[in-house]
Design a protein around this motif. Structure first.
Motif, PDB file in Angstrom:
ATOM      1  N   ALA A   1       0.814  -1.220   0.000  1.00 35.64           N
ATOM      2  CA  ALA A   1       0.000   0.000   0.000  1.00 35.64           C
ATOM      3  C   ALA A   1       0.852   1.276   0.000  1.00 35.64           C
ATOM      4  CB  ALA A   1      -0.924  -0.001   1.212  1.00 35.64           C
ATOM      5  N   GLU A   2       1.968   1.245   0.715  1.00 32.55           N
ATOM      6  CA  GLU A   2       2.798   2.443   0.813  1.00 32.55           C
ATOM      7  C   GLU A   2       3.322   2.873  -0.560  1.00 32.55           C
ATOM      8  OE1 GLU A   2       5.551   2.245   4.052  1.00 32.55           O
ATOM      9  OE2 GLU A   2       6.670   3.965   3.281  1.00 32.55           O
ATOM     10  N   GLU A   3       3.681   1.861  -1.351  1.00 30.22           N
ATOM     11  CA  GLU A   3       4.180   2.154  -2.692  1.00 30.22           C
ATOM     12  C   GLU A   3       3.118   2.898  -3.514  1.00 30.22           C
ATOM     13  OE1 GLU A   3       4.746  -1.303  -5.212  1.00 30.22           O
ATOM     14  OE2 GLU A   3       6.387  -0.338  -6.273  1.00 30.22           O
ATOM     15  N   SER A   4       1.860   2.481  -3.388  1.00 29.24           N
ATOM     16  CA  SER A   4       0.802   3.125  -4.184  1.00 29.24           C
ATOM     17  C   SER A   4       0.582   4.571  -3.750  1.00 29.24           C
ATOM     18  CB  SER A   4      -0.505   2.340  -4.112  1.00 29.24           C
ATOM     19  OG  SER A   4      -0.939   2.172  -2.785  1.00 29.24           O
ATOM     20  N   GLY A   5       0.653   4.822  -2.433  1.00 25.93           N
ATOM     21  CA  GLY A   5       0.481   6.188  -1.942  1.00 25.93           C
ATOM     22  C   GLY A   5       1.618   7.084  -2.422  1.00 25.93           C
TER      23      GLY A   5
ATOM     24  N   GLU B   1      -1.969   8.532   4.136  1.00 27.69           N
ATOM     25  CA  GLU B   1      -0.791   9.038   4.843  1.00 27.69           C
ATOM     26  C   GLU B   1       0.361   9.312   3.879  1.00 27.69           C
ATOM     27  OE1 GLU B   1      -0.681   6.726   8.857  1.00 27.69           O
ATOM     28  OE2 GLU B   1       1.204   6.396   7.748  1.00 27.69           O
ATOM     29  N   THR B   2       0.639   8.331   3.009  1.00 24.92           N
ATOM     30  CA  THR B   2       1.831   8.440   2.156  1.00 24.92           C
ATOM     31  C   THR B   2       1.661   9.455   1.039  1.00 24.92           C
ATOM     32  OG1 THR B   2       1.651   6.042   2.259  1.00 24.92           O
ATOM     33  CG2 THR B   2       3.679   6.920   1.392  1.00 24.92           C
ATOM     34  N   VAL B   3       0.457   9.566   0.485  1.00 24.96           N
ATOM     35  CA  VAL B   3       0.305  10.511  -0.624  1.00 24.96           C
ATOM     36  C   VAL B   3       0.557  11.939  -0.134  1.00 24.96           C
ATOM     37  CG1 VAL B   3      -2.227  10.783  -0.462  1.00 24.96           C
ATOM     38  CG2 VAL B   3      -1.072  11.185  -2.620  1.00 24.96           C
ATOM     39  N   VAL B   4       0.031  12.251   1.037  1.00 23.46           N
ATOM     40  CA  VAL B   4       0.185  13.609   1.569  1.00 23.46           C
ATOM     41  C   VAL B   4       1.649  13.872   1.933  1.00 23.46           C
ATOM     42  CG1 VAL B   4      -0.481  15.123   3.484  1.00 23.46           C
ATOM     43  CG2 VAL B   4      -2.209  13.706   2.351  1.00 23.46           C
ATOM     44  N   LYS B   5       2.261  12.874   2.544  1.00 18.56           N
ATOM     45  CA  LYS B   5       3.672  12.995   2.922  1.00 18.56           C
ATOM     46  C   LYS B   5       4.553  13.204   1.683  1.00 18.56           C
ATOM     47  CE  LYS B   5       7.027   9.999   5.019  1.00 18.56           C
ATOM     48  NZ  LYS B   5       7.144   8.660   4.497  1.00 18.56           N
ATOM     49  N   THR B   6       4.290  12.427   0.647  1.00 13.28           N
ATOM     50  CA  THR B   6       5.110  12.521  -0.572  1.00 13.28           C
ATOM     51  C   THR B   6       4.946  13.882  -1.248  1.00 13.28           C
ATOM     52  OG1 THR B   6       4.743  10.163  -0.890  1.00 13.28           O
ATOM     53  CG2 THR B   6       5.663  11.361  -2.750  1.00 13.28           C
ATOM     54  N   LEU B   7       3.708  14.373  -1.289  1.00 11.95           N
ATOM     55  CA  LEU B   7       3.470  15.693  -1.886  1.00 11.95           C
ATOM     56  C   LEU B   7       4.228  16.769  -1.113  1.00 11.95           C
ATOM     57  CD1 LEU B   7      -0.320  15.587  -2.752  1.00 11.95           C
ATOM     58  CD2 LEU B   7       1.454  16.490  -4.259  1.00 11.95           C
ATOM     59  N   ALA B   8       4.134  16.701   0.204  1.00  9.20           N
ATOM     60  CA  ALA B   8       4.802  17.706   1.041  1.00  9.20           C
ATOM     61  C   ALA B   8       6.315  17.631   0.847  1.00  9.20           C
ATOM     62  CB  ALA B   8       4.432  17.479   2.507  1.00  9.20           C
ATOM     63  N   GLU B   9       6.843  16.408   0.783  1.00 11.49           N
ATOM     64  CA  GLU B   9       8.296  16.251   0.602  1.00 11.49           C
ATOM     65  C   GLU B   9       8.769  16.721  -0.770  1.00 11.49           C
ATOM     66  OE1 GLU B   9       8.841  12.461   3.641  1.00 11.49           O
ATOM     67  OE2 GLU B   9       9.049  12.142   1.476  1.00 11.49           O
ATOM     68  N   SER B  10       7.847  16.752  -1.741  1.00 15.37           N
ATOM     69  CA  SER B  10       8.259  17.249  -3.062  1.00 15.37           C
ATOM     70  C   SER B  10       8.161  18.761  -3.131  1.00 15.37           C
ATOM     71  CB  SER B  10       7.425  16.664  -4.192  1.00 15.37           C
ATOM     72  OG  SER B  10       6.774  15.530  -3.828  1.00 15.37           O
ATOM     73  N   GLY B  11       7.881  19.394  -2.008  1.00 10.01           N
ATOM     74  CA  GLY B  11       7.902  20.856  -1.968  1.00 10.01           C
ATOM     75  C   GLY B  11       6.581  21.511  -2.343  1.00 10.01           C
ATOM     76  N   ILE B  12       5.498  20.752  -2.354  1.00  6.06           N
ATOM     77  CA  ILE B  12       4.188  21.345  -2.642  1.00  6.06           C
ATOM     78  C   ILE B  12       3.572  21.825  -1.317  1.00  6.06           C
ATOM     79  CG2 ILE B  12       1.887  20.936  -3.610  1.00  6.06           C
ATOM     80  CD1 ILE B  12       3.892  20.421  -5.770  1.00  6.06           C
ATOM     81  N   GLU B  13       3.175  23.096  -1.291  1.00 10.84           N
ATOM     82  CA  GLU B  13       2.481  23.630  -0.106  1.00 10.84           C
ATOM     83  C   GLU B  13       1.034  23.156  -0.146  1.00 10.84           C
ATOM     84  OE1 GLU B  13       2.952  25.952   2.413  1.00 10.84           O
ATOM     85  OE2 GLU B  13       5.114  26.244   2.109  1.00 10.84           O
ATOM     86  N   LEU B  14       0.601  22.523   0.925  1.00 10.33           N
ATOM     87  CA  LEU B  14      -0.732  21.931   0.915  1.00 10.33           C
ATOM     88  C   LEU B  14      -1.638  22.549   1.973  1.00 10.33           C
ATOM     89  CD1 LEU B  14       0.346  18.186   0.795  1.00 10.33           C
ATOM     90  CD2 LEU B  14      -0.830  19.410  -1.049  1.00 10.33           C
ATOM     91  N   GLU B  15      -2.907  22.608   1.661  1.00  9.52           N
ATOM     92  CA  GLU B  15      -3.881  22.937   2.696  1.00  9.52           C
ATOM     93  C   GLU B  15      -5.024  21.937   2.624  1.00  9.52           C
ATOM     94  OE1 GLU B  15      -7.071  26.338   4.118  1.00  9.52           O
ATOM     95  OE2 GLU B  15      -5.583  26.890   2.604  1.00  9.52           O
ATOM     96  N   LYS B  16      -5.156  21.165   3.713  1.00  6.90           N
ATOM     97  CA  LYS B  16      -6.205  20.151   3.734  1.00  6.90           C
ATOM     98  C   LYS B  16      -7.544  20.804   4.076  1.00  6.90           C
ATOM     99  CE  LYS B  16      -7.402  15.917   6.169  1.00  6.90           C
ATOM    100  NZ  LYS B  16      -6.853  14.844   6.988  1.00  6.90           N
ATOM    101  N   LEU B  17      -8.515  20.642   3.191  1.00  7.05           N
ATOM    102  CA  LEU B  17      -9.836  21.189   3.484  1.00  7.05           C
ATOM    103  C   LEU B  17     -10.648  20.173   4.278  1.00  7.05           C
ATOM    104  CD1 LEU B  17     -10.693  22.873   0.057  1.00  7.05           C
ATOM    105  CD2 LEU B  17      -9.835  23.968   2.136  1.00  7.05           C
ATOM    106  N   SER B  18     -10.656  18.927   3.805  1.00  8.60           N
ATOM    107  CA  SER B  18     -11.471  17.923   4.481  1.00  8.60           C
ATOM    108  C   SER B  18     -11.173  16.536   3.919  1.00  8.60           C
ATOM    109  CB  SER B  18     -12.955  18.236   4.245  1.00  8.60           C
ATOM    110  OG  SER B  18     -13.761  17.384   5.031  1.00  8.60           O
ATOM    111  N   TYR B  19     -11.771  15.521   4.559  1.00  9.10           N
ATOM    112  CA  TYR B  19     -11.718  14.191   3.977  1.00  9.10           C
ATOM    113  C   TYR B  19     -13.061  13.525   4.228  1.00  9.10           C
ATOM    114  CZ  TYR B  19     -11.476  11.788   8.442  1.00  9.10           C
ATOM    115  OH  TYR B  19     -11.783  11.290   9.668  1.00  9.10           O
ATOM    116  N   GLN B  20     -13.365  12.545   3.416  1.00  7.57           N
ATOM    117  CA  GLN B  20     -14.618  11.798   3.578  1.00  7.57           C
ATOM    118  C   GLN B  20     -14.331  10.326   3.313  1.00  7.57           C
ATOM    119  OE1 GLN B  20     -17.880  12.613   4.166  1.00  7.57           O
ATOM    120  NE2 GLN B  20     -17.525  14.814   4.456  1.00  7.57           N
ATOM    121  N   ILE B  21     -15.037   9.458   4.023  1.00 10.49           N
ATOM    122  CA  ILE B  21     -14.920   8.019   3.764  1.00 10.49           C
ATOM    123  C   ILE B  21     -16.000   7.607   2.766  1.00 10.49           C
ATOM    124  CG2 ILE B  21     -15.214   5.728   4.818  1.00 10.49           C
ATOM    125  CD1 ILE B  21     -13.814   6.869   7.285  1.00 10.49           C
TER     126      ILE B  21
END
Ligand code: GAL
Ligand code: CA
Length: 346
Positions: free
Chosen positions: A145-149, A193-213
């Protein structure tokens, strides 16, 4: 008269011949029974995986061996699945393939299988390591799963960096929402977890609005996305979905509300289902991550075969003793053809 008796002799001869054949039975292939129990028949990715699995088995068949597959849907209830496994064992299955409803609750199934000496190949929903250690005829086939994120994060970072329309309100940050699979599912938790971490590590400034299941489900995702659009209207710039069906459901919500193309956020999925790949071709999904259903199906089919015939086990690439993990791959409009070809030819 003579002619008649010749026919009679020929007839007797053929009866004799048939009887002789019946005794030796050289032409009838042995039948092996494979029981498949999966968590929910409304799951697109798993249905495509199981179609491929059946095709792979059919291809492996020969004059000595035929396989019969019996599939049961637990409709999301572990107790139902326990009963189905019992029924499949009683029906004489030689191998079981189990996609657990609750990955933390396989004990009853393991006990049943061990008591009847029927090996189990768990797939897609990985039992915890201690449970897999309970018996040496328990296996797992899936992906990491981590690889996919991480791949989804790389794809999104790349797209955002090369697309000056991504930051719609030009505040230097990417406002995003996440659509998650089932609560507690390792693929959902780890991908998010991993997608957000990877985006942040690539230098993209992020703002999380929300999440839904949205439980991997297209219709549920459409519904949740409508709520999110109601809440955040044009602020959403990026939709990260734990799978393709939910990314497509999010897109359905925007289509229903008649959003113009320029006003749409970027959508990313995971799986590369038939519909997901088509949406990449049509540039509706900016990218997806291929969850190698053909590779997983093939590993399951080969493992079934090896468990039944006792041959070919050494050809399989095991990790952690009895687990097989197939790699994910990044898909964009540039390489999507390769994956379309793969999913049409198992
Ligand atoms: C994931 C897949 C989802 C869903 C889920 C079910 O690996 O990406 O689409 O099929 O498994 O467990
Ligand atoms: Ca922004």
């Amino acid at each position: 008269m003579r002619k008649l008796s010749m026919i009679g002799a020929a007839f007797l001869g053929s009866i004799f011949f048939l009887c002789a054949c019946g005794e030796e039975q050289p032409d009838v292939p042995d039948k092996s029974y494979i029981g498949v129990a999966y968590y929910n028949q409304s799951d697109t990715f798993l249905n495509e995986l199981l179609d491929s699995f059946k095709e792979q088995l059919k291809e492996m068949q020969n004059e000595d061996m035929e396989t019969v597959v019996m599939v049961r849907d637990a409709a999301g209830v572990q107790r139902t699945q326990d009963d189905q496994v019992k029924e499949l064992i009683n029906a004489g299955c030689d191998v079981l393939c189990v996609n657990l409803v609750d990955r933390a609750d396989p004990s009853e199934i393991i006990d049943l299988a061990r008591d009847h000496d029927v090996p189990i190949i768990f797939f897609n929903r990985e039992p915890v390591a201690e449970d897999l250690m309970q018996w040496d005829r328990l296996f797992y086939v899936g992906a990491d799963a981590e690889e996919s994120g991480a791949m989804q994060g790389e794809l999104a970072a790349e797209t955002i960096k090369t697309n000056d329309q991504a930051d719609k309100n030009r505040d230097g940050k990417i406002q995003y929402v996440v659509l998650e699979g089932e609560a507690g599912h390792q693929d959902a938790i780890i991908r998010t977890e991993t997608v957000v971490k990877t985006l942040a590590e690539s230098g993209i400034e992020l703002e999380k609005l929300s999440y839904q299941i949205a439980n991997w489900n297209r219709a549920q995702a459409e519904n949740r996305m409508e709520q999110l659009i109601g809440q955040y209207s044009n602020q959403i710039e990026l939709v990260l979905a734990n799978n393709d069906d939910m990314a497509l459901g999010a897109m359905d919500a925007y289509k229903k509300l008649n959003y113009t193309e320029a006003a749409l956020p970027l959508f990313f999925g995971i799986d590369g289902t038939d519909a997901g790949l088509k949406a990449v071709v049509d540039s509706e999904l900016a990218g997806t991550v291929y969850n190698d259903k053909e590779g997983q199906a093939k590993a399951m089919a080969k493992l079934c075969w090896a468990l039944i015939t006792g041959e070919g086990m050494e050809e399989l690439d095991f990790q952690k003793e009895r687990c097989i993990y197939l790699p994910y791959a990044e898909v964009t409009s540039e390489n999507v053809d390769e994956f379309l070809a793969r999913s049409n030819t198992p």
